[in-house]
Scaffold this motif. Structure first.
Motif, short mmCIF file in Angstrom:
data_model
loop_
_atom_site.label_atom_id
_atom_site.label_comp_id
_atom_site.label_asym_id
_atom_site.label_seq_id
_atom_site.Cartn_x
_atom_site.Cartn_y
_atom_site.Cartn_z
N CYS A 132 12.28 6.85 2.47
CA CYS A 132 11.38 5.77 2.07
C CYS A 132 11.43 5.53 0.57
O CYS A 132 11.52 6.47 -0.22
CB CYS A 132 9.96 6.13 2.51
N ILE A 133 11.33 4.25 0.18
CA ILE A 133 11.31 3.92 -1.25
C ILE A 133 10.01 3.22 -1.64
O ILE A 133 9.90 2.67 -2.74
CB ILE A 133 12.51 3.01 -1.63
N LYS A 147 10.88 15.36 4.53
CA LYS A 147 9.72 15.65 3.65
C LYS A 147 8.47 14.93 4.13
O LYS A 147 7.74 14.30 3.35
CB LYS A 147 10.03 15.29 2.19
N ARG A 148 8.23 15.02 5.43
CA ARG A 148 7.06 14.36 6.02
C ARG A 148 5.80 15.16 5.73
O ARG A 148 5.80 16.38 5.81
CB ARG A 148 7.22 14.24 7.53
N PRO A 149 4.69 14.48 5.41
CA PRO A 149 3.42 15.18 5.23
C PRO A 149 2.86 15.64 6.56
O PRO A 149 3.14 15.05 7.61
CB PRO A 149 2.51 14.10 4.61
N TYR A 201 18.25 5.36 12.40
CA TYR A 201 18.25 5.51 10.95
C TYR A 201 19.27 4.57 10.31
O TYR A 201 20.41 4.45 10.77
CB TYR A 201 18.57 6.95 10.56
N SER A 202 18.82 3.90 9.26
CA SER A 202 19.75 3.10 8.46
C SER A 202 19.48 3.41 6.99
O SER A 202 18.31 3.54 6.59
CB SER A 202 19.60 1.61 8.73
N PRO A 203 20.51 3.54 6.19
CA PRO A 203 20.32 3.87 4.76
C PRO A 203 19.52 2.79 4.05
O PRO A 203 19.71 1.60 4.30
CB PRO A 203 21.75 3.95 4.21
N VAL A 204 18.63 3.23 3.19
CA VAL A 204 17.85 2.32 2.35
C VAL A 204 18.28 2.57 0.91
O VAL A 204 18.24 3.71 0.44
CB VAL A 204 16.34 2.59 2.51
N GLU A 205 18.68 1.53 0.23
CA GLU A 205 19.15 1.69 -1.14
C GLU A 205 18.07 2.34 -2.00
O GLU A 205 16.92 1.89 -2.04
CB GLU A 205 19.51 0.32 -1.73
N GLY A 206 18.41 3.45 -2.65
CA GLY A 206 17.47 4.16 -3.50
C GLY A 206 16.79 5.33 -2.83
O GLY A 206 16.09 6.11 -3.49
N ALA A 207 16.96 5.48 -1.50
CA ALA A 207 16.32 6.59 -0.78
C ALA A 207 17.16 7.85 -0.92
O ALA A 207 18.38 7.82 -0.82
CB ALA A 207 16.15 6.24 0.69
N THR A 208 16.48 8.99 -1.14
CA THR A 208 17.21 10.24 -1.35
C THR A 208 17.89 10.74 -0.09
O THR A 208 18.83 11.54 -0.16
CB THR A 208 16.26 11.34 -1.89
N HIS A 250 3.21 10.44 -1.09
CA HIS A 250 4.27 11.21 -0.45
C HIS A 250 5.64 10.76 -0.95
O HIS A 250 5.79 9.66 -1.48
CB HIS A 250 4.18 11.06 1.07
N ARG A 251 6.61 11.60 -0.74
CA ARG A 251 7.98 11.29 -1.18
C ARG A 251 8.95 11.52 -0.03
O ARG A 251 9.89 12.29 -0.13
CB ARG A 251 8.35 12.16 -2.41
#
Length: 447
Positions: free
Chosen positions: A154-155, A273-275, A333-340, A149-150
């Motif tokens: 999530c990274i 973009k949850r499955p 929610y907190s930003p994750v480096e590299g997450a779209t 999944h994408r």
């Protein structure tokens, strides 16, 4: 010749813990000793987490402590994907490897602390089940690596790659070895447990001389034959999960599902973009509970995702009231480096996130308290995790409670000379609060 000693610091989720256990097992198999402190270690391995910013900071701090106290440090785990970030703060670490990079870690250890010669793991008694970091009576069983999944927040796929399922024979051999070592509960973990085997096209494998498909249901059915508690984590509500509920209803595996729903607003689920978000999850929960009335469901949710409106949040609260989940965790929610998701518009202010978190937890706390109150008067089997040092109380769990993340059953007025960690107890529930149960002992069951 004195055996070299390696220190180990393990951070992160249960999946990372299993990675640590595998590395430690290989170290012991090759004759290394595991140091109990920094001073006694020839080098230190730090297994990091890199999922959210607070975990990244904790990992960087742990590396810094190991560098300060020992000075010879190998870094592995999810944060290892970002070697530049690590070396900006700690330029003198010996080596940086990524998640589940077992061979890379061992090669780095060999380079800086060569293995002792003439070591025989059979003489030195490395246990069949390997080195574990959990108590003797329960263990995590990792069935796959990576995820297909994408999800935008999530990274993990960028750190651990796409789904790679273990052969089902290997999974079941490990589970059987764990049972032989005294384990009474296995917790099945992965990034997407219900997708197990998809990448192999459900390849045929063998266990105990019998053919078996590398498939979610087949694995669960076989695990259910071991006669121990089997608890499923990280399951998505796909239609094929319905068949596993039948195994739960038949008492083959624990009637417990950990399902990371994350949200209930269709608009937010689409942004995430949850499955499986198109499934009618409320209807599915209703069918599952009809099949298996004692089914317990735990989940996690994110509030304050970019673009979440008050209307979206109200949809989530309304869904929660109908779903009546047993165990729930919530995160802002907190930003994750590299997450779209970082690039999405309309980020929610921190004070709004916190307000929604508190309102969410208030609703769930009332649901949890009411559901636990219904347990009062019931007889339950519980597994003892620890004994209170200063009181005649056993800290235990029922089938409804996973270790460390769910509540406890406090069994009061016990004889501590008779009750041991890892015992099964039959108890009567006498009281409940918002998260925990209290009980009196009926009998110590045959262990």
């Amino acid at each position: 010749m004195k055996s070299p000693k390696v220190g180990f610091v393990s951070l992160g989720c249960p999946k990372a813990l299993v990675d640590s256990e595998r590395i430690l097992t290989q170290l012991r198999t090759e004759g290394y000793q595991v140091a109990s402190d920094y001073d006694g270690a020839d080098l230190v391995v730090v297994n990091t987490c890199g999922f959210i910013e607070s975990a990244v900071q904790e990992s960087l701090d742990a590396i810094g402590e190991a560098m300060s106290e020992n000075g010879r440090v190998i870094v592995t785990g999810c944060l290892g994907k970002d070697e530049d970030k690590i070396r900006q703060m700690h330029p003198n670490v010996l080596k940086v490897t990524g998640a589940a990079a077992y061979q890379d870690v061992m090669e780095a250890v060999h380079e800086y602390v060569p293995a002792p010669p003439k070591h025989n793991p059979f003489i030195d008694l490395v246990p069949e089940q390997g080195i574990r970091l959990t108590p003797k009576h329960y263990a995590y069983l990792k069935i796959s690596e990576g995820c297909n999944h994408r999800c935008t927040f999530c990274i993990i796929p960028s750190m651990r790659g796409d789904l790679v399922s273990r052969p089902v024979g290997s999974v079941l051999e490990e589970a059987a070895a764990l049972k032989r070592s005294g384990v009474k509960e296995v917790l099945v973990i992965s990034q997407d447990t219900s997708a197990y085997g998809v990448d192999t096209k459900y390849k045929l494998d063998f266990w105990n001389g019998q053919p078996l498909k590398t498939k979610f249901y087949d694995m669960c059915e076989a695990l259910g034959q071991l006669g121990i508690w089997v608890r499923l984590h990280y399951v998505y509500p796909y239609p094929h999960v319905d068949a596993v509920i039948d195994l739960m209803a038949a008492g083959k595996i624990l009637p417990y599902l950990d399902i990371p729903f994350q949200h209930a607003s269709p608009r937010i689920l689409k942004l995430m973009k949850r499955p499986a978000h198109s499934e009618n999850t409320l209807e599915r929960l209703k069918v599952w509970r009809e099949k298996c009335p004692n089914l317990v469901i735990r989940s996690t949710f994110v509030v304050g995702f970019p673009g979440e409106t008050e209307e979206d949040f109200q949809i989530l609260l309304d869904w929660l009231k109908v779903a009546q989940l047993d165990r729930v965790g919530c995160f802002t929610y907190s930003p994750v480096e590299g997450a779209t998701a970082n690039d999405l518009p309309d980020h929610v202010p921190e004070e709004v996130k916190q307000d929604r978190y508190e309102r969410f937890m208030q609703v769930q706390q009332e649901i949890s308290a009411a559901k636990l109150q219904q347990r009062v008067g019931q007889h339950m089997t519980v597994l003892v995790d620890s004994l209170e040092e200063d009181y005649p109380v056993a800290v235990a769990r029922s089938y409804a409670d996973a270790p460390e993340i769910d509540g406890n059953v406090f069994v009061e007025d016990i004889d501590k000379s008779q009750v041991k960690v890892g015992d099964w107890l039959k108890v009567e529930i006498t009281a409940a609060d918002e998260y925990d149960l209290f009980a009196k002992l009926i009998e110590i069951e045959k262990n």
